[in-house]
Write an enzyme that holds these catalytic residues in place. Sequence first.
Site, short mmCIF file in Angstrom:
data_model
loop_
_atom_site.label_atom_id
_atom_site.label_comp_id
_atom_site.label_asym_id
_atom_site.label_seq_id
_atom_site.Cartn_x
_atom_site.Cartn_y
_atom_site.Cartn_z
N VAL A 47 104.84 15.02 94.80
CA VAL A 47 103.50 15.60 94.85
C VAL A 47 103.46 17.08 94.49
O VAL A 47 102.39 17.63 94.25
CB VAL A 47 102.83 15.39 96.23
N ASN A 107 99.02 11.81 101.92
CA ASN A 107 99.76 11.72 103.18
C ASN A 107 101.13 12.41 103.13
O ASN A 107 101.65 12.82 104.17
CB ASN A 107 99.93 10.24 103.55
N TYR A 134 104.15 25.24 109.55
CA TYR A 134 103.59 23.89 109.35
C TYR A 134 102.10 23.88 109.71
O TYR A 134 101.27 23.35 108.97
CB TYR A 134 104.37 22.91 110.23
N1 LIG Z 1 104.40 11.99 112.74
C1 LIG Z 1 103.59 12.85 113.30
O1 LIG Z 1 103.67 13.10 114.51
C2 LIG Z 1 102.51 13.54 112.49
C3 LIG Z 1 101.52 14.22 113.20
C4 LIG Z 1 100.52 14.87 112.48
C5 LIG Z 1 100.52 14.82 111.09
N2 LIG Z 1 101.51 14.16 110.44
C6 LIG Z 1 101.46 14.14 108.98
O2 LIG Z 1 101.42 12.79 108.55
C7 LIG Z 1 102.05 12.67 107.27
C8 LIG Z 1 103.13 11.59 107.34
O3 LIG Z 1 104.07 11.94 108.32
P1 LIG Z 1 105.21 10.95 108.84
O4 LIG Z 1 105.36 11.19 110.28
O5 LIG Z 1 104.99 9.58 108.33
O6 LIG Z 1 106.49 11.64 108.11
P2 LIG Z 1 107.81 10.98 107.47
O7 LIG Z 1 108.76 12.10 107.28
O8 LIG Z 1 108.23 9.80 108.26
O9 LIG Z 1 107.28 10.46 106.05
C9 LIG Z 1 106.87 11.39 105.07
C10 LIG Z 1 106.91 10.71 103.72
O10 LIG Z 1 106.52 11.71 102.74
C11 LIG Z 1 107.44 11.60 101.65
N3 LIG Z 1 107.52 12.88 100.91
C12 LIG Z 1 108.08 14.05 101.31
N4 LIG Z 1 108.01 14.94 100.32
C13 LIG Z 1 107.41 14.34 99.26
C14 LIG Z 1 107.06 14.75 97.96
N5 LIG Z 1 107.36 15.98 97.49
N6 LIG Z 1 106.41 13.87 97.14
C15 LIG Z 1 106.13 12.61 97.58
N7 LIG Z 1 106.45 12.15 98.81
C16 LIG Z 1 107.08 13.02 99.65
C17 LIG Z 1 108.77 11.24 102.31
O11 LIG Z 1 109.70 10.73 101.37
C18 LIG Z 1 108.31 10.22 103.34
O12 LIG Z 1 108.23 8.93 102.80
C19 LIG Z 1 102.59 14.06 106.93
O13 LIG Z 1 101.68 14.74 106.11
C20 LIG Z 1 102.67 14.74 108.28
O14 LIG Z 1 102.61 16.12 108.20
C21 LIG Z 1 102.50 13.51 111.11
#
Ligand SMILES: NC(=O)c1ccc[n+]([C@@H]2O[C@H](COP(=O)([O-])OP(=O)(O)OC[C@H]3O[C@@H](n4cnc5c(N)ncnc54)[C@H](O)[C@@H]3O)[C@@H](O)[C@H]2O)c1
Length: 267
Positions: free
Chosen positions: A66, A92, A161
């Site tokens: 992305v 996402n 973050y």
């Molecule tokens: N897990 C939580 O507690 C939480 C809370 C609030 C917000 N979020 C947000 O939700 C989203 C998903 O989080 P998650 O917990 O599933 O994280 P995760 O680390 O399990 O998954 C993140 C995914 O994003 C992909 N990714 C990373 N960099 C990338 C890039 N440059 N291009 C394309 N894909 C890329 C990774 O390969 C992975 O598949 C994120 O934006 C995160 O900030 C998560």
Amino acid sequence: MGKFDLTGRKALVTGGARGLGAGMAEALADAGASVMIGDILPDAGQATANAIAGKGVKAGFVALDVTQESSWIKAVSETISELGGFDILINNAGVEITSLVIDVKAADLERMCAVNIVGAGLGMKHAFRAMKPGGAAGKGGAIVNISSVAANIALPGIAGYSGTKSAVDRMTRIAATESGKLGYGVRVNCIYPGLVPTEMGMQLASDFVKAGLFPSVEAAVGSVIEQTPLGRLGEVSDMADAVVFLCSNAARFITGVGLPVEGGMGT
Ligand SMILES: NC(=O)c1ccc[n+]([C@@H]2O[C@H](COP(=O)([O-])OP(=O)(O)OC[C@H]3O[C@@H](n4cnc5c(N)ncnc54)[C@H](O)[C@@H]3O)[C@@H](O)[C@H]2O)c1
């Protein structure tokens, strides 16, 4: 499913290989949409796409970094050719690198800005271009950006973050206004997930301990639960259902909002 039905809709979910993105892709497919997973993890991404296709819906994987404009152009074009259109984007993909402000590293801040801010910004750009009247898909649509409860509360250890997730929130509102005023036919909203024990969520809990903020992972998780009126961590399906709602016709008059999906933690 009525107003929540997404039959015939065509979605691209970034960071959909695992975690919240994989759950969102599955929920969109369960609601009737065909889905492309865009990610930098080809093996996990293809496996997630195969699992969704196994349910009898159209699903595929496209390599997408992305942070790279050329990658977006290719991924959007492949989504349109594979699915026969494009009217849902879930921005996402995200990264979180924990640090106290006193220890923060420029490279870590730059990485989070690149993935979380530049990634979401380029995603909206290329979705608008494809979805607006006269675009390669041309039927309008819905974008959901994934912000965080961290945009709304001050949790120590995640200043960088949180800044990037506040940026996602602000960009959502301005993109929604531009889309409405300029007639793109695309609704743009975001959600603020609470802590979900995905790979990222559990890493964050252990990084809180490493930063000296909590004595143990259990204490860190316990503190989040204590700050959450509904008294538990989030689940992937909590986030996925909210995303389906915002993409659906049930949300037809909703644009430019941020929906907290965090059990009241940010209240
Ligand atoms: N897990 C939580 O507690 C939480 C809370 C609030 C917000 N979020 C947000 O939700 C989203 C998903 O989080 P998650 O917990 O599933 O994280 P995760 O680390 O399990 O998954 C993140 C995914 O994003 C992909 N990714 C990373 N960099 C990338 C890039 N440059 N291009 C394309 N894909 C890329 C990774 O390969 C992975 O598949 C994120 O934006 C995160 O900030 C998560």
